[in-house]
Write a protein that holds these residues in place. Sequence first.
Motif, PDB file in Angstrom:
ATOM      1  N   ALA A 151       0.828  -1.201   0.000  1.00 36.87           N
ATOM      2  CA  ALA A 151       0.000   0.000   0.000  1.00 36.87           C
ATOM      3  C   ALA A 151       0.866   1.255   0.000  1.00 36.87           C
ATOM      4  O   ALA A 151       0.554   2.253  -0.666  1.00 36.87           O
ATOM      5  N   LYS A 152       1.953   1.216   0.727  1.00 38.25           N
ATOM      6  CA  LYS A 152       2.856   2.361   0.813  1.00 38.25           C
ATOM      7  C   LYS A 152       3.479   2.686  -0.541  1.00 38.25           C
ATOM      8  O   LYS A 152       3.768   3.862  -0.848  1.00 38.25           O
ATOM      9  N   ALA A 153       3.680   1.658  -1.382  1.00 41.95           N
ATOM     10  CA  ALA A 153       4.345   1.864  -2.667  1.00 41.95           C
ATOM     11  C   ALA A 153       3.455   2.564  -3.689  1.00 41.95           C
ATOM     12  O   ALA A 153       3.939   3.026  -4.722  1.00 41.95           O
ATOM     13  N   VAL A 154       2.147   2.655  -3.419  1.00 39.01           N
ATOM     14  CA  VAL A 154       1.197   3.286  -4.335  1.00 39.01           C
ATOM     15  C   VAL A 154       0.952   4.719  -3.890  1.00 39.01           C
ATOM     16  O   VAL A 154       0.852   4.983  -2.684  1.00 39.01           O
ATOM     17  N   PRO A 155       0.880   5.684  -4.814  1.00 36.59           N
ATOM     18  CA  PRO A 155       0.564   7.063  -4.402  1.00 36.59           C
ATOM     19  C   PRO A 155      -0.734   7.123  -3.605  1.00 36.59           C
ATOM     20  O   PRO A 155      -1.765   6.616  -4.040  1.00 36.59           O
ATOM     21  N   ASN A 156      -0.649   7.722  -2.423  1.00 34.48           N
ATOM     22  CA  ASN A 156      -1.791   7.808  -1.501  1.00 34.48           C
ATOM     23  C   ASN A 156      -2.339   6.433  -1.139  1.00 34.48           C
ATOM     24  O   ASN A 156      -3.512   6.295  -0.779  1.00 34.48           O
ATOM     25  N   GLY A 157      -1.482   5.433  -1.225  1.00 35.30           N
ATOM     26  CA  GLY A 157      -1.930   4.066  -0.955  1.00 35.30           C
ATOM     27  C   GLY A 157      -2.333   3.857   0.491  1.00 35.30           C
ATOM     28  O   GLY A 157      -3.287   3.116   0.767  1.00 35.30           O
ATOM     29  N   MET A 158      -1.635   4.499   1.427  1.00 38.68           N
ATOM     30  CA  MET A 158      -1.985   4.342   2.839  1.00 38.68           C
ATOM     31  C   MET A 158      -3.362   4.930   3.129  1.00 38.68           C
ATOM     32  O   MET A 158      -4.122   4.389   3.927  1.00 38.68           O
ATOM     33  N   LEU A 159      -3.694   6.037   2.479  1.00 40.62           N
ATOM     34  CA  LEU A 159      -5.011   6.635   2.654  1.00 40.62           C
ATOM     35  C   LEU A 159      -6.096   5.667   2.178  1.00 40.62           C
ATOM     36  O   LEU A 159      -7.087   5.415   2.875  1.00 40.62           O
ATOM     37  N   GLY A 160      -5.902   5.113   0.983  1.00 40.63           N
ATOM     38  CA  GLY A 160      -6.872   4.149   0.466  1.00 40.63           C
ATOM     39  C   GLY A 160      -6.964   2.910   1.334  1.00 40.63           C
ATOM     40  O   GLY A 160      -8.062   2.380   1.562  1.00 40.63           O
ATOM     41  N   TYR A 161      -5.814   2.450   1.833  1.00 40.10           N
ATOM     42  CA  TYR A 161      -5.804   1.267   2.696  1.00 40.10           C
ATOM     43  C   TYR A 161      -6.622   1.515   3.961  1.00 40.10           C
ATOM     44  O   TYR A 161      -7.462   0.686   4.350  1.00 40.10           O
ATOM     45  N   LEU A 162      -6.402   2.653   4.607  1.00 39.49           N
ATOM     46  CA  LEU A 162      -7.096   2.942   5.855  1.00 39.49           C
ATOM     47  C   LEU A 162      -8.599   3.115   5.636  1.00 39.49           C
ATOM     48  O   LEU A 162      -9.408   2.659   6.439  1.00 39.49           O
ATOM     49  N   ILE A 163      -8.971   3.766   4.557  1.00 39.82           N
ATOM     50  CA  ILE A 163     -10.402   3.915   4.266  1.00 39.82           C
ATOM     51  C   ILE A 163     -11.038   2.549   4.044  1.00 39.82           C
ATOM     52  O   ILE A 163     -12.144   2.275   4.515  1.00 39.82           O
ATOM     53  N   GLY A 164     -10.344   1.672   3.333  1.00 37.70           N
ATOM     54  CA  GLY A 164     -10.856   0.319   3.130  1.00 37.70           C
ATOM     55  C   GLY A 164     -11.054  -0.415   4.442  1.00 37.70           C
ATOM     56  O   GLY A 164     -12.086  -1.081   4.647  1.00 37.70           O
ATOM     57  N   LYS A 165     -10.087  -0.295   5.359  1.00 36.68           N
ATOM     58  CA  LYS A 165     -10.211  -0.962   6.649  1.00 36.68           C
ATOM     59  C   LYS A 165     -11.349  -0.373   7.468  1.00 36.68           C
ATOM     60  O   LYS A 165     -12.057  -1.092   8.182  1.00 36.68           O
ATOM     61  N   ILE A 166     -11.523   0.936   7.388  1.00 32.12           N
ATOM     62  CA  ILE A 166     -12.624   1.578   8.116  1.00 32.12           C
ATOM     63  C   ILE A 166     -13.964   1.041   7.624  1.00 32.12           C
ATOM     64  O   ILE A 166     -14.861   0.725   8.417  1.00 32.12           O
ATOM     65  N   VAL A 167     -14.113   0.922   6.297  1.00 33.57           N
ATOM     66  CA  VAL A 167     -15.365   0.404   5.732  1.00 33.57           C
ATOM     67  C   VAL A 167     -15.592  -1.041   6.169  1.00 33.57           C
ATOM     68  O   VAL A 167     -16.684  -1.415   6.615  1.00 33.57           O
ATOM     69  N   THR A 168     -14.553  -1.877   6.065  1.00 38.46           N
ATOM     70  CA  THR A 168     -14.692  -3.297   6.402  1.00 38.46           C
ATOM     71  C   THR A 168     -15.026  -3.493   7.869  1.00 38.46           C
ATOM     72  O   THR A 168     -15.961  -4.225   8.223  1.00 38.46           O
ATOM     73  N   ILE A 169     -14.270  -2.836   8.744  1.00 37.65           N
ATOM     74  CA  ILE A 169     -14.454  -3.040  10.182  1.00 37.65           C
ATOM     75  C   ILE A 169     -15.765  -2.420  10.650  1.00 37.65           C
ATOM     76  O   ILE A 169     -16.473  -2.989  11.490  1.00 37.65           O
ATOM     77  N   SER A 170     -16.126  -1.264  10.095  1.00 36.60           N
ATOM     78  CA  SER A 170     -17.412  -0.656  10.460  1.00 36.60           C
ATOM     79  C   SER A 170     -18.572  -1.558  10.057  1.00 36.60           C
ATOM     80  O   SER A 170     -19.505  -1.788  10.844  1.00 36.60           O
ATOM     81  N   GLY A 171     -18.525  -2.074   8.833  1.00 38.60           N
ATOM     82  CA  GLY A 171     -19.590  -2.963   8.374  1.00 38.60           C
ATOM     83  C   GLY A 171     -19.672  -4.229   9.203  1.00 38.60           C
ATOM     84  O   GLY A 171     -20.766  -4.687   9.558  1.00 38.60           O
TER      85      GLY A 171
END
Length: 283
Positions: free
Chosen positions: A95-115
Amino acid sequence: MTPVTTAVRAGLRRGLIELRQTMSTAQDVVNFLLPAAVFLVVMLFLRQVPVKDAPISVGAMSLPSMLGLNVAFGGLLAMAQTLTAEREDGTLLRAKAVPNGMLGYLIGKIVTISGSTVAAVLVLLVPGVLLFEGIGLTSLGAWLTLAWVLVLGLVATMPLGAVLGSLFTSPRSAALVMLPIMGLSVISGIFYPITVLPQWVQLVAQCSPIYWLGLGMRSAMLPDSAVVAEIAHSWRPLETFGVLAVWAVLGLVLAPVVLRRMARRESGSSVAARREKAMQRIG
C-alpha cells in the motif's frame, strides 16, 4: 479527479469487497454468530436475576452493554490486529508503494471493520429485543441515540485501534491488547451495574470509552426507570457525547502521525525478517 479522490474511491471499493468476502465466508460468519449465541444464552439465564432497585433483569441490562462492548472490540481490537497482521505479511508495504496508498488502505479498513461491527451489533440486537422484557427501541429518539452512539463510538475507537496496531510488530504481540481491554470491560458496567464497585474503580472505568459506549446503548434501549442503577441516577447523554468526542479527536490527531512514522519504517527487509520469525514459530 485528484489523486486523493482516486485513493478514497479505491479505498471504498476495497472495503466493500473485503466486507462482502467476509460476509460470504463460512468461517467468518461463524466467528460472528458463535460469540453472539454464547452471550445470548448467558444473558437468557440471567433474565430472572433482578438488578437491585431497578425494574429490570441483569440479562436485559447486559444486552445493550454488550452492544457497546462489540463496538469497542470492533474499533480497538479488530483494527489493531488487522493492522498488525497485514503489516507482517507485507500488505502495508504494498500500500505504501502506491501514491496515496496508505489513505486508500485505511479507508478500506474503516469500511470493512465498520460494516462487520454493525453486523455483529445486529446479530445481538434483533433477537435480544424479542427475547428480553424491558428492551425496546420504541421511539425515534431511541433510534437516533443508538445511531449516534454507534457512529461516534466507531470514530472514537478505530483511530485508537490503528495507533495500538502500529505499536506492535506481530499478531502475537498485538494479542496482548486483549488483556487491558478485557480488564476495562469488567469494571465498566458491561456485565453488572457499575455502581456496585468502589468509587475509585468507577472513576478509572469512566476514563475509558468502553464505559460510555455501554451507557449510551443502555440509554437508548432501556426504560427510564432503569436509570437508578447508573451513576448519579442519570443517563448523562451530554457527558457520553463529550467523552466519546474527546477520544475521537485524540485518536484522529494521533493516528495519522503514528501511521506515517510506521509506514516510513516499513521496508522489504523488515517484512522479510518478520516473515522469517513467523515461519520459525510455525516450524
